[in-house]
Design a protein around this motif. Structure first.
Motif, short mmCIF file in Angstrom:
data_model
loop_
_atom_site.label_atom_id
_atom_site.label_comp_id
_atom_site.label_asym_id
_atom_site.label_seq_id
_atom_site.Cartn_x
_atom_site.Cartn_y
_atom_site.Cartn_z
N ALA A 130 0.87 -1.48 0.14
CA ALA A 130 0.12 -0.17 -0.27
C ALA A 130 1.19 1.15 -0.09
CB ALA A 130 -0.82 0.45 1.27
N VAL A 131 0.86 1.99 -1.06
CA VAL A 131 0.68 3.21 -0.63
C VAL A 131 0.91 4.57 0.28
CG1 VAL A 131 1.31 5.75 -2.16
CG2 VAL A 131 1.43 3.28 -3.06
N PRO A 132 1.11 5.37 1.02
CA PRO A 132 0.64 5.80 2.15
C PRO A 132 -0.43 7.15 1.00
CG PRO A 132 3.04 5.75 2.40
CD PRO A 132 2.83 5.26 0.93
N ARG A 133 -1.55 7.08 2.17
CA ARG A 133 -2.19 8.13 1.81
C ARG A 133 -2.03 9.53 1.55
NH1 ARG A 133 -8.14 6.30 3.99
NH2 ARG A 133 -7.57 6.86 5.89
N GLY A 134 -2.63 10.17 1.40
CA GLY A 134 -2.60 12.05 1.21
C GLY A 134 -0.95 12.37 1.71
N ASN A 135 -0.72 11.41 0.83
CA ASN A 135 1.50 11.57 0.86
C ASN A 135 1.61 12.81 -0.05
OD1 ASN A 135 1.49 10.28 -1.54
ND2 ASN A 135 3.17 8.87 -1.16
N ALA A 136 0.50 13.45 -1.76
CA ALA A 136 0.68 13.86 -2.63
C ALA A 136 0.71 15.54 -1.43
CB ALA A 136 -0.34 14.10 -3.77
N THR A 137 1.84 15.82 -0.84
CA THR A 137 2.06 17.04 -0.46
C THR A 137 2.38 18.10 -0.54
OG1 THR A 137 3.38 16.36 1.60
CG2 THR A 137 0.67 16.62 1.94
N ARG A 138 2.66 19.07 -0.69
CA ARG A 138 3.64 19.73 -1.78
C ARG A 138 5.16 19.77 -0.67
NH1 ARG A 138 4.52 24.87 -4.06
NH2 ARG A 138 6.29 26.18 -3.86
N GLU A 139 5.40 19.72 0.41
CA GLU A 139 6.70 19.25 1.84
C GLU A 139 6.87 17.57 0.55
OE1 GLU A 139 5.72 17.99 5.21
OE2 GLU A 139 7.79 17.86 5.96
N ASN A 140 6.13 16.94 0.60
CA ASN A 140 6.77 15.22 0.16
C ASN A 140 7.45 15.64 -1.36
OD1 ASN A 140 6.43 13.59 1.74
ND2 ASN A 140 3.84 13.17 1.96
N ILE A 141 6.70 16.27 -2.00
CA ILE A 141 7.00 16.46 -3.62
C ILE A 141 8.39 16.56 -3.94
CG2 ILE A 141 6.71 17.70 -5.80
CD1 ILE A 141 3.87 17.13 -4.92
N GLN A 142 8.61 17.98 -3.25
CA GLN A 142 10.17 18.49 -3.09
C GLN A 142 11.50 17.86 -2.41
OE1 GLN A 142 8.83 21.26 -0.28
NE2 GLN A 142 9.02 23.77 -1.18
N ARG A 143 10.56 17.09 -1.24
CA ARG A 143 11.93 16.18 -0.77
C ARG A 143 11.78 14.66 -2.18
NH1 ARG A 143 9.05 15.51 4.90
NH2 ARG A 143 10.20 17.30 6.44
N MET A 144 11.38 14.41 -2.90
CA MET A 144 11.53 13.88 -4.38
C MET A 144 12.66 14.69 -4.98
SD MET A 144 7.69 12.82 -5.34
CE MET A 144 7.96 12.09 -6.40
N GLY A 145 12.60 15.08 -4.98
CA GLY A 145 13.61 16.13 -5.66
C GLY A 145 13.59 16.80 -6.91
N LEU A 146 12.04 16.08 -7.78
CA LEU A 146 11.64 16.80 -8.26
C LEU A 146 12.10 18.01 -9.34
CD1 LEU A 146 8.02 14.89 -8.43
CD2 LEU A 146 10.56 14.74 -9.69
N ARG A 147 11.90 18.76 -10.53
CA ARG A 147 12.36 20.11 -10.62
C ARG A 147 10.76 20.22 -11.31
NH1 ARG A 147 16.25 19.96 -8.02
NH2 ARG A 147 18.13 19.19 -9.07
N GLU A 148 10.97 22.38 -11.61
CA GLU A 148 9.87 22.93 -11.81
C GLU A 148 9.60 22.43 -12.85
OE1 GLU A 148 8.34 27.39 -12.15
OE2 GLU A 148 10.46 26.89 -11.65
N GLY A 149 8.23 21.98 -13.23
CA GLY A 149 7.06 21.76 -14.66
C GLY A 149 7.19 20.06 -14.32
N SER A 150 8.19 19.24 -13.85
CA SER A 150 8.06 17.80 -13.38
C SER A 150 6.34 17.48 -12.92
CB SER A 150 8.65 17.17 -12.35
OG SER A 150 10.09 17.32 -12.46
#
Length: 297
Positions: free
Chosen positions: A102-122
């Motif tokens: 199972a993938v954790p629910r509600g983890n699509a937050t700005r903080e998690n996305i930043q920690r993923m190392g994604l770049r702007e426009g990804s």
């Protein structure tokens, strides 16, 4: 599935693993076990145990009843049947109480996305139902109310999804049920023929009508379960061999992932070849958690 465009400032440096707060959804017994609170699934699981108990009763007390007389035929078949029953029940419980991925629910937050190392426009994918960052090959289960990594299907007989973390246990469950059903079928037919050629009082502790009914129901159960679980076992082996889940095959999804070789795909589920392949007490190989935000802790 919805597409989510990430508009954030570039994150300098490398990604550092993080631990998210434990996701307690679908947990029981003090959060120790995975547990799906689905009435239909629980009824199916109880029915499975009940049918196994019935087979246990008929085989032990009708077919292999010792009645004070020791025979190697009875002893050997008793050991084989009890071993298969133990492995089948253990595999069923491990499948039912294991987190399928199972993938954790509600983890699509700005903080998690930043920690993923994604770049702007990804661009990444977000599940609109459980608000999680949806990894590749994950699908949402409406019963579990979660996105499951490499979800094959949701099986009511084990009251759980079959996915990345418990597919090995499900394959073993179908295998051992198919084998024990064939064994019970052999014992029932052999005992019925024995009773025909001898006096009924010498081959059963019960009256002839009761013995016939018990044996016929066991034969019906054994044939039904043998066919059903053998088909399920075969379909699972084919799916693993082709590195394609049941849902991906049903939806005819184009393979966007890099397919493993046939043998590597098998090892990804069962591990390196050995006795542990057949043990429901040996966990499957742990996936490489390069993206820890996708895993419950």
């Amino acid at each position: 599935m919805s597409v989510m465009e990430v508009n954030i400032e570039p994150v300098p440096g490398t990604f550092r693993p993080i631990r998210l707060k434990a996701d307690r959804h679908n947990r029981c017994c003090g959060q120790r076990f995975w547990c799906i609170k689905d009435i239909f699934g629980l009824i199916c699981a109880i029915m499975t145990w009940s049918l196994l108990l019935y087979a246990e009763f008929v085989v032990v007390y009708v077919i292999l009843q010792f009645d004070g007389i020791f025979t190697w035929y009875n002893a050997i078949n008793m050991v084989i049947f009890q071993l298969l029953a133990f492995l089948a029940v253990s595999s069923h419980i491990r499948t039912m109480l294991s987190d399928p991925g199972a993938v954790p629910r509600g983890n699509a937050t700005r903080e998690n996305i930043q920690r993923m190392g994604l770049r702007e426009g990804s661009v990444t994918f977000k599940c609109p139902k459980c608000c999680c960052i949806k990894p590749e090959r994950a699908h949402h289960c409406s019963v579990c109310q979660r996105c499951i990594r490499k979800m094959d299907h949701h099986c009511p007989w084990v009251n759980n999804c079959v996915g990345e973390n418990n597919q090995k246990f499900f394959v073993l469950f179908t295998f051992y049920i198919a084998v024990i059903s064939i064994h019970a079928l052999f014992l029932a037919i052999n005992h019925f023929l024995l009773c025909i050629h001898t006096e009924w009082k010498e081959c059963s502790l019960y009256t002839p009508p009761s013995t016939v009914v018990l044996l016929l129901f066991l034969v019906f159960e054994a044939v039904l379960f043998a066919i059903f679980t053998a088909v399920m076992f075969g379909s699972q082996i084919v799916a693993i061999w082709n590195d394609e889940t049941g849902i991906e095959s049903l939806k005819k999804e184009e393979a966007r992932w890099v397919r493993k070789s046939k043998w590597k795909s098998v090892e990804a589920v069962f591990g390196r070849f050995g006795v542990q392949w057949f043990s429901p007490f040996t966990p499957p190989p742990l996936p490489c958690k390069d993206e820890p935000y996708m895993y419950s802790v």
